[in-house]
Design a protein around this motif. Structure first.
Motif, PDB file in Angstrom:
ATOM      1  N   TYR A  17      -2.141  -3.118   4.206  1.00 52.91           N
ATOM      2  CA  TYR A  17      -3.052  -2.027   3.850  1.00 52.91           C
ATOM      3  C   TYR A  17      -2.802  -0.817   4.742  1.00 52.91           C
ATOM      4  CZ  TYR A  17      -5.605  -5.694   1.348  1.00 52.91           C
ATOM      5  OH  TYR A  17      -5.942  -6.718   0.517  1.00 52.91           O
ATOM      6  N   GLY A  20       0.578   0.804   3.940  1.00 54.31           N
ATOM      7  CA  GLY A  20       0.546   1.413   2.610  1.00 54.31           C
ATOM      8  C   GLY A  20      -0.120   2.774   2.631  1.00 54.31           C
ATOM      9  N   THR A  24      -4.677   2.142  -0.172  1.00 52.59           N
ATOM     10  CA  THR A  24      -3.814   1.035  -0.618  1.00 52.59           C
ATOM     11  C   THR A  24      -4.645  -0.161  -1.043  1.00 52.59           C
ATOM     12  OG1 THR A  24      -2.135   1.767   0.920  1.00 52.59           O
ATOM     13  CG2 THR A  24      -1.887  -0.444   0.039  1.00 52.59           C
ATOM     14  N   THR A  58       6.993  -4.037   3.666  1.00 46.47           N
ATOM     15  CA  THR A  58       6.440  -2.687   3.648  1.00 46.47           C
ATOM     16  C   THR A  58       6.795  -1.947   4.943  1.00 46.47           C
ATOM     17  OG1 THR A  58       4.637  -3.611   2.360  1.00 46.47           O
ATOM     18  CG2 THR A  58       4.343  -1.364   3.111  1.00 46.47           C
ATOM     19  N   VAL A 104       2.956  -0.534  -3.675  1.00 46.48           N
ATOM     20  CA  VAL A 104       2.253   0.211  -2.641  1.00 46.48           C
ATOM     21  C   VAL A 104       2.119   1.697  -2.998  1.00 46.48           C
ATOM     22  CG1 VAL A 104       2.334   0.878  -0.210  1.00 46.48           C
ATOM     23  CG2 VAL A 104       2.927  -1.431  -0.877  1.00 46.48           C
ATOM     24  N   GLU A 105       3.103   2.240  -3.711  1.00 44.35           N
ATOM     25  CA  GLU A 105       3.094   3.684  -3.968  1.00 44.35           C
ATOM     26  C   GLU A 105       2.509   4.046  -5.329  1.00 44.35           C
ATOM     27  OE1 GLU A 105       4.315   6.001  -1.685  1.00 44.35           O
ATOM     28  OE2 GLU A 105       6.319   5.359  -1.028  1.00 44.35           O
ATOM     29  N   ASP A 107       0.094   4.122  -8.618  1.00 43.43           N
ATOM     30  CA  ASP A 107      -1.336   3.981  -8.887  1.00 43.43           C
ATOM     31  C   ASP A 107      -1.569   4.059 -10.390  1.00 43.43           C
ATOM     32  OD1 ASP A 107      -4.041   3.724  -8.582  1.00 43.43           O
ATOM     33  OD2 ASP A 107      -4.377   5.860  -8.181  1.00 43.43           O
TER      34      ASP A 107
END
Lengths: 284, 318
Positions: A17, A20, A24, A58, A104-105, A107
């Protein structure tokens, strides 16, 4: 023992988290995987495990390979899709970076199922790790089932021929196998071409010890500057191209199919060319 | 907790059902489920302990000529064939003859005596656990179990014979059921016995998805297969699949992880020294995937297992 692993898992998730960036956690909470009461989906994918397991990846994504992302919006937010990428770097960090990027990137995030080599399930730890992270053996049957369930699949049509190619042939695509095109035609899934720039330089293979590879039943045994294919901190550039849609019969003859496959290969090659032209330096 | 065992009934239930291998644990459970719905005739070379009064039992080897007398006397409309022997300690030639010849004989008798339905119990393990298996194997998957585990060849041969019998005798409805690993309070098969170990051996770094089904649900599936009009080959799945480690955790087991490079040779020595009942080939089942797609049986029969995943796991200690 299980308390310890629970604590480790909680720490790793917190790390994911944090790496990210803000929001995230909220984004990852949007993912709904069809898990049973034991936390796994029918394929053995465990979202909670995966969120913890991607923490070190990550870290590699953010701090080590310092990935630059281009065109991630070309990956549809939902529905079946085939991501078709070049493959390089001796060890499949390219697959991991594509997956971390979309987790992670993006949305809302997308869970991508990479198709793994058939020998991966014979490897201890790796086999279990892959399964819990949603990776599956690349049989046509598996792909059909996942596409029918509107999932995203990551395909490397070059296979290990691309992954383990020598350094002097970097960024020269090996001929794409046609299997993915039949699946795309059958399922009506769009194809998003992906160009990964940077993975070629992470572990330049100077030579391949073929007899040793055969002895260990590995696809290759590359010798790199760090001896083992441990990656150098080359900067990654991930380029996602516009979705390509193909129509036709999955049973059409090879010549027609090859033409479509060549179109995808050209799209990936164009992304690589653009990525290489835009890149200022291998490491910066 | 035992799952609900409501009697299974439907229009056109065969009036007399011959059940081979009825004295086994699964056979006895099936007899209890069926004898209230139809006339059940048992056939087994072992005595039937605790036989219900209304059930006729014939203590006979299925390879014997006198079996024909059972067909003449009872005129069964359906057969449920469970008479298959798995015992890694038994003489190979004897189990092979019993399984393969026995199945030939009994199915031939069905064709000769106007039996309308033959339900044969096979197993989802005929596909064999393999590293390159798809995550969900459909019924058309080649039966590769014998490749690495010769004990499985009997079962593969029996399965193949039942399939060819199905095509040779279209007048007879043949149903071939391939249930996933059967577990339960009374069964004594390899998966149940494995889950009963306090300290089971696992393969270090491997944790395949596993499917299990409650013995009571297998009995229900066998009874449902008697439904008129149904024929074909069906995978029969239980309430889902989960990692082997989750099952062992649920049962409070303390696994002993052994590296895959040495587990087979260690197990071979232990098996030869009679320290374990598991032949080394069983390791494939705790290392690789053998998970099947049960959607055909669900679609054609409306199959749903009655025991939950948790209850199915717990059933081995009940």
């Amino acid at each position: 023992m299980s308390e310890l692993s629970d604590a480790v898992r909680a720490r790793l998730k917190a790390w994911t988290y944090e790496l990210g960036g803000p929001g995230t956690r909220a984004r990852l909470d949007k993912i709904t995987a069809p898990a049973n009461e034991f936390g796994v989906d029918p394929y053995g994918f465990d979202l909670d495990f995966a969120v913890a397991a991607v923490a070190p990846l990550t870290w590699l994504y953010r701090k080590y390979f310092r990935v630059e992302l281009h065109g991630v919006d070309n990956v549809p937010a939902e529905g079946r899709v085939l991501l078709v990428s070049n493959h390089s770097g001796q060890l499949p960090f390219d697959a991991a970076m594509i997956e971390v990027a979309l987790l992670v990137e993006k949305d809302p995030p997308r869970v991508v199922r990479a198709l793994v080599e058939r020998w991966v399930p014979t490897l201890p730890f790796v086999s279990t790790f892959m399964a819990r992270c949603g990776q599956i053996v690349g049989t046509p049957e598996n792909c059909r089932r996942l596409l029918a369930a509107d999932e995203a699949i990551l395909v490397f049509p070059e296979g290990v021929r691309g992954l383990n190619k020598p350094f002097r042939e970097r960024y020269q695509l090996r001929r794409f196998g046609p299997g993915f095109m039949r699946l795309a035609l059958e399922s009506g899934a769009p194809i998003v071409p992906v160009g990964v720039v940077g993975a070629e330089e992470q572990a330049p293979a100077l030579l391949d010890l073929k007899p040793l590879a055969r002895l260990l039943s590995f696809p290759a045994f590359p010798i790199t500057p760090t001896l083992l294919p441990f990656p150098l901190p080359a900067r990654y550039h991930l380029h996602f191209g516009e979705p390509l849609r193909f129509t036709g019969s999955p049973d059409e003859d090879d010549a027609e199919l090859e033409r479509k496959v060549a179109e995808v290969q050209a799209a990936v090659a164009a992304l690589l060319e653009r990525g290489l032209a835009e890149r200022k330096h291998v490491f910066w | 907790m035992a799952p609900r065992t409501e009697p299974i009934t439907f229009p056109g239930m065969p009036r007399t059902v011959l059940v081979t291998g009825i004295s086994g644990n699964l056979g006895r459970a099936l007899a209890k489920l069926l004898h209230t719905e139809t006339r059940v005739v048992g056939l087994d070379r072992r005595p039937f302990a605790g036989k219900p009064k209304d059930l006729a039992h014939h203590q006979l080897d299925i390879r014997k000529a006198r079996v024909e007398e059972v067909f003449r006397r009872h005129r069964p409309e359906a057969l449920i064939h469970l008479g298959i022997m798995h015992d890694p300690r038994e003489l190979r030639s004897e189990t092979h003859s019993f399984n393969v010849l026995g199945t030939h004989k009994i199915l031939d008798l069905c064709a000769r005596h106007g039996v309308k339905k033959a339900v044969v119990l096979s197993s989802a393990n005929v596909y064999g656990p393999r590293p390159d298996n798809s995550n969900f194997l459909p019924e058309e998957t080649p039966l590769m179990a014998g490749e690495r585990f010769s004990e499985m060849r009997d079962l593969v041969e029996l399965d193949m014979y039942a399939q060819s019998f199905m095509w040779k005798h279209p007048e007879l409805e043949t149903v071939l059921l391939r249930p996933v690993n059967i577990v339960g309070p009374t069964v004594r098969n390899a998966p149940s016995n494995y889950l009963r170990l306090a300290r089971p051996v696992t393969v270090l770094g491997f944790d395949p998805m596993v499917q299990i089904i409650h013995e009571q649900d297998v009995c229900r599936a066998l009874a449902l297969a008697l439904r008129p009009g149904l024929r074909g080959v069906f995978n029969v799945t239980g309430p889902g699949q989960l990692p082997l480690s989750a099952i062992l955790h649920q049962l409070g087991r303390h696994p002993i992880p052994v590296p895959h490079l040495v587990v087979r040779s260690l197990l071979r020595r232990a098996f030869e020294a009679r320290l374990t009942s598991f032949p080394p080939e069983e390791v494939d089942h705790i290392q690789y995937l053998c998970v099947v797609d049960g959607s055909r049986f669900v679609r054609e029969v409306g199959w749903s297992p009655s025991a939950s995943l948790r209850d199915t796991i717990r059933s081995v200690v009940a």
